[in-house]
Design a protein around this motif. Structure first.
Motif, PDB file in Angstrom:
ATOM      1  N   GLU A 103       0.823  -1.207   0.000  1.00 37.43           N
ATOM      2  CA  GLU A 103       0.000   0.000   0.000  1.00 37.43           C
ATOM      3  C   GLU A 103       0.860   1.262   0.000  1.00 37.43           C
ATOM      4  OE1 GLU A 103      -3.392   2.245   2.757  1.00 37.43           O
ATOM      5  OE2 GLU A 103      -2.580   0.292   3.363  1.00 37.43           O
ATOM      6  N   HIS A 104       1.865   1.304   0.842  1.00 33.78           N
ATOM      7  CA  HIS A 104       2.669   2.511   0.966  1.00 33.78           C
ATOM      8  C   HIS A 104       3.637   2.691  -0.205  1.00 33.78           C
ATOM      9  CE1 HIS A 104       1.233   2.251   5.169  1.00 33.78           C
ATOM     10  NE2 HIS A 104       1.314   3.563   5.113  1.00 33.78           N
ATOM     11  N   ILE A 105       4.166   1.588  -0.741  1.00 37.12           N
ATOM     12  CA  ILE A 105       5.064   1.728  -1.884  1.00 37.12           C
ATOM     13  C   ILE A 105       4.275   2.153  -3.123  1.00 37.12           C
ATOM     14  CG2 ILE A 105       4.999  -0.657  -2.765  1.00 37.12           C
ATOM     15  CD1 ILE A 105       8.188   1.426  -2.386  1.00 37.12           C
ATOM     16  N   THR A 106       3.037   1.684  -3.267  1.00 37.14           N
ATOM     17  CA  THR A 106       2.190   2.113  -4.384  1.00 37.14           C
ATOM     18  C   THR A 106       1.847   3.589  -4.265  1.00 37.14           C
ATOM     19  OG1 THR A 106       1.249  -0.081  -4.813  1.00 37.14           O
ATOM     20  CG2 THR A 106      -0.080   1.831  -5.464  1.00 37.14           C
ATOM     21  N   ALA A 107       1.476   4.033  -3.063  1.00 39.12           N
ATOM     22  CA  ALA A 107       1.145   5.450  -2.853  1.00 39.12           C
ATOM     23  C   ALA A 107       2.353   6.325  -3.147  1.00 39.12           C
ATOM     24  CB  ALA A 107       0.667   5.665  -1.422  1.00 39.12           C
ATOM     25  N   ALA A 108       3.538   5.900  -2.736  1.00 42.51           N
ATOM     26  CA  ALA A 108       4.749   6.670  -2.986  1.00 42.51           C
ATOM     27  C   ALA A 108       5.050   6.748  -4.478  1.00 42.51           C
ATOM     28  CB  ALA A 108       5.919   6.059  -2.227  1.00 42.51           C
ATOM     29  N   LEU A 109       4.897   5.628  -5.186  1.00 39.53           N
ATOM     30  CA  LEU A 109       5.153   5.605  -6.622  1.00 39.53           C
ATOM     31  C   LEU A 109       4.214   6.535  -7.370  1.00 39.53           C
ATOM     32  CD1 LEU A 109       6.588   4.438  -9.089  1.00 39.53           C
ATOM     33  CD2 LEU A 109       4.983   2.511  -9.033  1.00 39.53           C
ATOM     34  N   ARG A 110       2.944   6.509  -7.018  1.00 43.33           N
ATOM     35  CA  ARG A 110       1.986   7.404  -7.676  1.00 43.33           C
ATOM     36  C   ARG A 110       2.312   8.860  -7.394  1.00 43.33           C
ATOM     37  NH1 ARG A 110      -3.752   4.141  -6.515  1.00 43.33           N
ATOM     38  NH2 ARG A 110      -3.243   2.325  -7.833  1.00 43.33           N
ATOM     39  N   ALA A 111       2.738   9.159  -6.174  1.00 46.76           N
ATOM     40  CA  ALA A 111       3.056  10.542  -5.818  1.00 46.76           C
ATOM     41  C   ALA A 111       4.283  11.052  -6.567  1.00 46.76           C
ATOM     42  CB  ALA A 111       3.269  10.656  -4.313  1.00 46.76           C
TER      43      ALA A 111
END
Length: 300
Positions: free
Chosen positions: A180-188
């Motif tokens: 969840e957090h790595i996906t959110a970081a990648l999108r950001a």
């Protein structure tokens, strides 16, 4: 999902799943022509981010979901243990199942690290190698270069309302420890990966909203870093090689592309002048033209 094990069916269009060393390996087939295995980056970035319809016009593209990513099976030591040696074994196992002797291998970003490692250890399995946004080393030297390139990006985009969020995403990558957090970081952070994100925001909006990533650490199964330094081995590489990089890539940009080109005998170098880390999406025609010329110039 295809279950027939004949080579023809295993290379038919669509999603497939095989078992290599007891672990399920998923891949997707599109296009026609010589076979090209495509390995995405991250590690852990969803395979769809590398799909390139322009290549499918002259290649049978086999997009691999590496172990631990997407719907391919995870190692018992997940999120650790995903070394290049382990990824290589799953790739050569896939080639064995497909009864393919020599193919093209395209690796993007971390996939490029895996591809060059595979080419060094199994040159007999490859007709050609495409190192796309790769580098000969990881670790402090690469991080220092990336930091300098990020500073250039900030200078070019000073005053953009979305800049602080993108930089926050880049910082968050270093602390993420789950999907969840790595996906959110990648999108950001995605704007940092592109040459002109805010000028083309509408074109990349869907990608930013849908791209996903599996958290995979940089540690081996014993908890030790799997650092990369291929400078000593690449000069012995015998596989015909094309090196591609975007002029504005902050992660594996022109410096590393030039170094790979100088290290690998008789390699080709193509710089995409208006791209960052995702030139196959930013300049798809130029990207495909470089690969097409290379493929057609490589003996069967």
């Amino acid at each position: 999902m295809h279950s027939d094990t004949s080579r023809e069916n295993l290379l038919s269009p669509g999603a497939h799943e095989i078992v290599v060393e007891g672990l399920s390996q998923r891949y997707h087939v599109y296009g026609s022509g010589p076979v090209c295995l495509a390995v995405p980056g991250g590690p852990g970035v969803v395979w769809e981010s590398l799909r390139t319809p322009a290549l499918e016009e002259f290649l049978t593209m086999v997009y691999v979901e590496p172990l631990g990513t997407g719907r391919s099976q995870r190692l018992p030591t997940h999120p650790h243990g995903y070394t290049r040696a382990r990824y290589m074994r799953s790739l050569t196992g896939l080639l064995d199942r497909l009864s393919l002797s020599r193919v093209f291998l395209l690796g993007h970003s971390h996939g490029g690290f895996v591809a060059q490692y595979t080419a060094v250890h199994h040159p007999d399995r490859l007709r050609g190698l495409v190192l796309y946004e790769s580098a000969p080393v990881t670790g402090p030297e690469q991080m220092a270069e990336a930091s300098a390139r990020v500073e250039e990006f900030v200078h070019r985009n000073q005053g953009r309302p979305g800049l602080p969020a993108a930089l926050a995403g880049l910082q968050a990558v270093g602390t993420a420890t789950d999907d969840e957090h790595i996906t959110a970081a990648l999108r950001a952070l995605l704007p940092i990966y592109l040459a002109h994100y805010w000028e083309r925001e509408e074109a990349f909006r869907e990608l930013r909203e849908t791209i996903t990533c599996t958290y995979i650490s940089s540690l081996d199964e014993d908890g030790k870093p799997d650092l990369i330094d291929d400078r000593a081995t690449l000069p012995a590489l015998t596989v015909p090689t094309l090196v591609i990089a975007g002029r504005y890539d902050v992660i594996c940009g022109p410096r590393w592309a030039q170094e790979l080109h100088e290290l690998i005998p008789r390699s080709w170098l193509s710089l995409l002048e208006d791209s960052g880390h995702l030139g196959h999406l930013e300049e798809p025609k130029a990207f495909a033209a470089a690969v097409r010329t290379f493929v057609h110039s490589t003996p069967a």
